[in-house]
Write an enzyme that holds these catalytic residues in place. Structure first.
Site, short mmCIF file in Angstrom:
data_model
loop_
_atom_site.label_atom_id
_atom_site.label_comp_id
_atom_site.label_asym_id
_atom_site.label_seq_id
_atom_site.Cartn_x
_atom_site.Cartn_y
_atom_site.Cartn_z
CB CYS A 113 -0.30 -17.47 24.92
SG CYS A 113 -1.21 -16.80 26.32
CG HIS A 254 0.93 -14.24 22.65
ND1 HIS A 254 -0.44 -14.14 22.47
CD2 HIS A 254 1.13 -14.25 23.99
CE1 HIS A 254 -1.02 -14.11 23.65
NE2 HIS A 254 -0.10 -14.17 24.59
CG ASN A 284 -2.84 -12.31 26.36
OD1 ASN A 284 -3.13 -13.09 25.47
ND2 ASN A 284 -1.91 -12.56 27.26
#
Ligand code: ACO
Length: 327
Positions: A113, A254, A284
């Site tokens: 990520c 994020h 996500n």
């Protein structure tokens, strides 16, 4: 001073929207649980004939269009992903071919990520050193292919997508990448991992049956690490730039879980209005989430040229990073 200026952004989300209610038809979950515990309402899932490099090439083309540049103008291509088309060659090689770039070095960065911020840091170094003049950094994931669709603790979290920025060297003006900070702590390496398919555990029929080639996660460990890592790195970036949260126009963090972002916002005492959020619609998207959110905010006018944007991400590794960019 030579700086890397963001001269274009682009993103691509697959057409298929999968709302939480669709997941509840085959998983023991509900729209209410997913929204309340994560803030996610839907995610995009790639079509069967789409591969990671397709998503990345779409986003990169849009970023190049925005920058009014052609693929030949680019002398560096970095693709941040943990879901390449295949283990070898790098996904960036496929993206490069699709874009029609013929000689610029193209390689992948694997920092989950945080991958986009690792890619941004590398591209910024190339540009400031004079090794490259124009770089594309893509964050892209096709996570739906590495998720165990029988595991409700992970399947509800992720989505597919790509985002890209074009960076260009500039010696004048005050726009550009001001601070980048990246870190890794391997102590939590097993908290979020795909156990099989590498040298430690080559994939076998038994491993395949046990979904060992899919994402395995200890959610709460990652959750705690994310709150600490995002908060720490945001403070580190602000300290290096000698500014406070009030000097930042927008926070592009994020997008993993709204509760993580709420906790970070509370710790930093930042104005929640300045948080850019796309999580509800995208889920996500790992390394793609920051460039997708940045592109959406720039195109909608929520972030304007000259604004100071603080980005931060944490993911598997754990690896985390932050950046301050005057866009
Ligand atoms: N639907 C319904 N119930 C669920 C679901 C679901 N989809 N998933 C888990 N549950 C259940 C659990 O089984 C548990 O039940 P039990 O109490 O009977 O055992 C209960 O809900 C609570 O589970 P927790 O794990 O305590 O739930 P929590 O509030 O911690 O939320 C979550 C779990 C959303 C995974 C959270 O830990 C999280 O977001 N972690 C961060 C993980 C992450 O985002 N990873 C992505 C990559 S890294 C990154 O991007 C930062």
């Amino acid at each position: 001073m030579r700086r890397s200026v963001v001269v274009g952004t682009g993103s691509y989300l697959p057409a298929r929207v999968v709302p939480n209610a669709d997941l509840a038809t085959f998983l023991d979950t509900t729209d209410g649980w997913i929204r309340e515990r994560t803030g996610i309402g839907a995610r995009r899932i790639a079509a069967d004939d789409e591969v990671t490099s397709d998503l990345a090439a779409h986003a990169a083309r849009r970023a190049l269009d925005r920058a009014q540049l052609t693929p030949e103008d680019v002398d560096l291509l970095i693709v941040a992903t943990v879901t390449p088309d295949s283990p070898m060659p790098a996904c960036a090689v496929r993206v490069q071919k699709k874009l029609g770039i013929t000689r610029a070095p193209a390689f992948d960065v694997s920092a989950a990520c945080a991958g986009f911020l690792f890619g941004l840091t590398i591209a910024d170094q190339f540009i400031r050193c004079g090794t490259a003049r124009r770089a594309i950094v893509v964050g892209v994931e096709l996570l739906s292919r590495i998720i165990d669709w029988t595991d409700r603790t992970t399947a509800v979290l992720f989505g597919d997508g790509a985002g890209a920025v074009v960076l260009e060297a500039n010696e004048s003006g005050d726009r550009g990448v001001e601070v980048v900070k990246i870190h890794t702590d391997g102590a939590l390496a097993d908290a979020l991992a795909i156990p099989a398919g590498g040298s430690a555990e080559p994939l076998t029929a038994a491993g395949l049956a046990a979904q060992r080639n899919k994402v395995h996660m200890v959610g709460q460990e990652v959750f705690r690490a994310a709150i600490k890592g995002l908060g720490d790195v945001a403070e580190e970036v602000l300290a290096e730039a000698k500014i406070t949260v009030k000097d930042v126009d927008a926070f592009v963090f994020h997008q993993a879980n709204l509760r993580i972002l709420d906790a970070v916002a509370e710790r930093l005492h930042l104005d929640r209005e300045k948080l850019v959020l796309v999580l509800e619609e995208t889920g996500n998207t790992s390394s793609a989430s920051i460039p997708i959110a940045l592109d959406a905010a720039l195109r909608s006018g929520r972030i304007r040229q000259g604004d100071r944007v603080l980005m931060a991400a944490l993911g598997a590794g754990v690896s985390w990073g932050g950046a301050l960019v005057r866009v």
